[in-house]
Scaffold this motif. Sequence first.
Motif, PDB file in Angstrom:
ATOM      1  N   ASP A 120      51.696  30.999 -11.366  1.00 45.52           N
ATOM      2  CA  ASP A 120      52.068  31.630 -10.100  1.00 45.52           C
ATOM      3  C   ASP A 120      52.870  30.724  -9.190  1.00 45.52           C
ATOM      4  O   ASP A 120      53.490  31.189  -8.235  1.00 45.52           O
ATOM      5  CB  ASP A 120      50.821  32.151  -9.372  1.00 45.52           C
ATOM      6  CG  ASP A 120      49.766  31.072  -9.157  1.00 45.52           C
ATOM      7  OD1 ASP A 120      49.819  30.033  -9.848  1.00 45.52           O
ATOM      8  OD2 ASP A 120      48.870  31.279  -8.320  1.00 45.52           O
ATOM      9  N   THR A 129      61.172  26.909  -8.861  1.00 49.51           N
ATOM     10  CA  THR A 129      61.485  26.858  -7.431  1.00 49.51           C
ATOM     11  C   THR A 129      62.019  25.486  -7.066  1.00 49.51           C
ATOM     12  O   THR A 129      62.995  25.359  -6.313  1.00 49.51           O
ATOM     13  CB  THR A 129      60.244  27.194  -6.591  1.00 49.51           C
ATOM     14  OG1 THR A 129      59.737  28.469  -6.982  1.00 49.51           O
ATOM     15  CG2 THR A 129      60.574  27.221  -5.110  1.00 49.51           C
ATOM     16  N   ASP A 148      57.736  34.347  -2.290  1.00 46.91           N
ATOM     17  CA  ASP A 148      56.736  34.411  -3.357  1.00 46.91           C
ATOM     18  C   ASP A 148      55.812  33.198  -3.291  1.00 46.91           C
ATOM     19  O   ASP A 148      54.591  33.329  -3.431  1.00 46.91           O
ATOM     20  CB  ASP A 148      57.430  34.476  -4.709  1.00 46.91           C
ATOM     21  CG  ASP A 148      56.451  34.424  -5.870  1.00 46.91           C
ATOM     22  OD1 ASP A 148      55.705  35.400  -6.055  1.00 46.91           O
ATOM     23  OD2 ASP A 148      56.428  33.403  -6.580  1.00 46.91           O
ATOM     24  N   SER A 168      63.627  34.927  -2.021  1.00 49.23           N
ATOM     25  CA  SER A 168      62.613  35.474  -2.915  1.00 49.23           C
ATOM     26  C   SER A 168      61.693  34.374  -3.429  1.00 49.23           C
ATOM     27  O   SER A 168      60.467  34.542  -3.464  1.00 49.23           O
ATOM     28  CB  SER A 168      63.282  36.194  -4.085  1.00 49.23           C
ATOM     29  OG  SER A 168      62.323  36.698  -4.989  1.00 49.23           O
ATOM     30  N   TYR A 169      62.265  33.247  -3.839  1.00 44.28           N
ATOM     31  CA  TYR A 169      61.454  32.119  -4.284  1.00 44.28           C
ATOM     32  C   TYR A 169      60.492  31.668  -3.181  1.00 44.28           C
ATOM     33  O   TYR A 169      59.308  31.423  -3.415  1.00 44.28           O
ATOM     34  CB  TYR A 169      62.348  30.947  -4.681  1.00 44.28           C
ATOM     35  CG  TYR A 169      62.859  30.986  -6.102  1.00 44.28           C
ATOM     36  CD1 TYR A 169      61.992  31.068  -7.182  1.00 44.28           C
ATOM     37  CD2 TYR A 169      64.234  30.915  -6.362  1.00 44.28           C
ATOM     38  CE1 TYR A 169      62.463  31.081  -8.484  1.00 44.28           C
ATOM     39  CE2 TYR A 169      64.718  30.936  -7.667  1.00 44.28           C
ATOM     40  CZ  TYR A 169      63.826  31.017  -8.722  1.00 44.28           C
ATOM     41  OH  TYR A 169      64.298  31.036 -10.012  1.00 44.28           O
ATOM     42  N   THR A 221      51.739  32.999  -2.711  1.00 46.73           N
ATOM     43  CA  THR A 221      50.901  32.324  -3.702  1.00 46.73           C
ATOM     44  C   THR A 221      50.037  31.242  -3.060  1.00 46.73           C
ATOM     45  O   THR A 221      48.858  31.093  -3.406  1.00 46.73           O
ATOM     46  CB  THR A 221      51.780  31.699  -4.799  1.00 46.73           C
ATOM     47  OG1 THR A 221      52.498  32.726  -5.466  1.00 46.73           O
ATOM     48  CG2 THR A 221      50.940  30.936  -5.813  1.00 46.73           C
ATOM     49  N   SER A 237      55.394  29.069 -10.378  1.00 40.14           N
ATOM     50  CA  SER A 237      56.671  29.027 -11.091  1.00 40.14           C
ATOM     51  C   SER A 237      56.848  27.792 -11.952  1.00 40.14           C
ATOM     52  O   SER A 237      57.973  27.380 -12.238  1.00 40.14           O
ATOM     53  CB  SER A 237      57.859  29.175 -10.120  1.00 40.14           C
ATOM     54  OG  SER A 237      57.882  30.464  -9.547  1.00 40.14           O
ATOM     55  N   SER A 254      56.488  37.976  -0.008  1.00 41.10           N
ATOM     56  CA  SER A 254      56.752  39.069  -0.943  1.00 41.10           C
ATOM     57  C   SER A 254      56.474  38.594  -2.358  1.00 41.10           C
ATOM     58  O   SER A 254      56.398  37.393  -2.618  1.00 41.10           O
ATOM     59  CB  SER A 254      58.210  39.554  -0.844  1.00 41.10           C
ATOM     60  OG  SER A 254      59.097  38.599  -1.398  1.00 41.10           O
ATOM     61  N   THR A 255      56.307  39.547  -3.260  1.00 45.95           N
ATOM     62  CA  THR A 255      56.171  39.191  -4.665  1.00 45.95           C
ATOM     63  C   THR A 255      57.552  38.852  -5.224  1.00 45.95           C
ATOM     64  O   THR A 255      58.580  39.279  -4.694  1.00 45.95           O
ATOM     65  CB  THR A 255      55.564  40.342  -5.478  1.00 45.95           C
ATOM     66  OG1 THR A 255      56.355  41.526  -5.258  1.00 45.95           O
ATOM     67  CG2 THR A 255      54.138  40.610  -5.042  1.00 45.95           C
ATOM     68  N   LEU A 256      57.563  38.081  -6.301  1.00 49.45           N
ATOM     69  CA  LEU A 256      58.811  37.575  -6.846  1.00 49.45           C
ATOM     70  C   LEU A 256      59.672  38.696  -7.411  1.00 49.45           C
ATOM     71  O   LEU A 256      59.198  39.566  -8.138  1.00 49.45           O
ATOM     72  CB  LEU A 256      58.521  36.556  -7.957  1.00 49.45           C
ATOM     73  CG  LEU A 256      59.743  35.890  -8.589  1.00 49.45           C
ATOM     74  CD1 LEU A 256      60.459  35.027  -7.560  1.00 49.45           C
ATOM     75  CD2 LEU A 256      59.337  35.057  -9.792  1.00 49.45           C
ATOM     76  N   HIS A 257      60.948  38.678  -7.076  1.00 51.38           N
ATOM     77  CA  HIS A 257      61.937  39.522  -7.732  1.00 51.38           C
ATOM     78  C   HIS A 257      63.206  38.687  -7.859  1.00 51.38           C
ATOM     79  O   HIS A 257      63.469  37.809  -7.044  1.00 51.38           O
ATOM     80  CB  HIS A 257      62.209  40.802  -6.925  1.00 51.38           C
ATOM     81  CG  HIS A 257      62.923  40.565  -5.633  1.00 51.38           C
ATOM     82  ND1 HIS A 257      62.271  40.150  -4.493  1.00 51.38           N
ATOM     83  CD2 HIS A 257      64.239  40.649  -5.299  1.00 51.38           C
ATOM     84  CE1 HIS A 257      63.136  40.002  -3.498  1.00 51.38           C
ATOM     85  NE2 HIS A 257      64.335  40.307  -3.955  1.00 51.38           N
TER      86      HIS A 257
END
Length: 313
Positions: free
Chosen positions: A151, A180, A211, A207-208, A215, A153, A249-252
């Motif tokens: 989680d 990341t 996320d 996004s990174y 986490t 990365s 936000s969750t990763l995209h």
Amino acid sequence: MTHPLDAARDPIPGTDPDWRPTPGTRTADRIQLGDFLRRRRTALRPEDLGLAPGTRRRTPGLRRDEVAAMANMSTAYYEILEQARGPQPSASMLAGIATALRLTPDERHHLYLLAGHAPPTPAEPADYVDPGLAYTLDAVAATTPAFISDDLSNVVVQNPLNLALFGSFADRPGHEKNLTWQWFTSARWRSVLRSPSPQEEEATSLSYVADLRATVTQRGHDPAAATLVSDLREASTEFAEMWDRHRVSTLHCPTKTVFHRHVGHLDLDCVVLASPLSRQRLLMLQPVPGTDTSDRLRRLQLLISDGQSAATP
């Protein structure tokens, strides 16, 4: 005369004295929380915890004061939790209660939800690979570059197409295996993962960061997460500025264009699959419809099958 529990209605460190039922902490949940605590307490035998059975126990199981002592909180506060009253317990208090009551992982998860908190996700051994994600990784190996990360990365394992496109990450030391970290500290890595525009590149950066922010909270600000954030803030002013925006936000990951020296440009969409049983997730890079990326991936797969060195773009 003032009832002993009245004192517990005053603010208690680590709790929210203004807690009111919300969609996540309904009145029914508070009642269920109290019932759950009572039943788990009475199900424990004192001798299981190294306590003397005693001859003056009127009910089976532990006494409230014994649980409170092991959870490092006042007996009065623990009592009002069982009575479905009082302020919301903090995450650290719930951790103490879970330890005192010897809760299983599933019971601990249930406890946090009843109290209106996100359950902490358990840590896994360094060499752990989620079996469900590993099966999917192997199943798509012939057509789809993919890898499994934790989680934070950190890359755990890659399939051959992913290795051919990006080289090996899973065996790198320290932050070097963290995507990341690579994104914010390696100009070469950004050149490999070409974004169509500056706006798309900024969206990837955000996004990174968003996320990672989510986490860190889910992990309870554990040392591994805290160290990564601290090191990133020191290494990258871009990361520090975005971290201070407090986006979550969750990763995209937006569409990427990767150039490989043997097969040329590949336009790839990213799909993220999170495991419900671990902290890990599978990231798959799929050909963008309407491009010739599928053909180029087949050529790359043939190079791998023929034993040619296709690694590094």
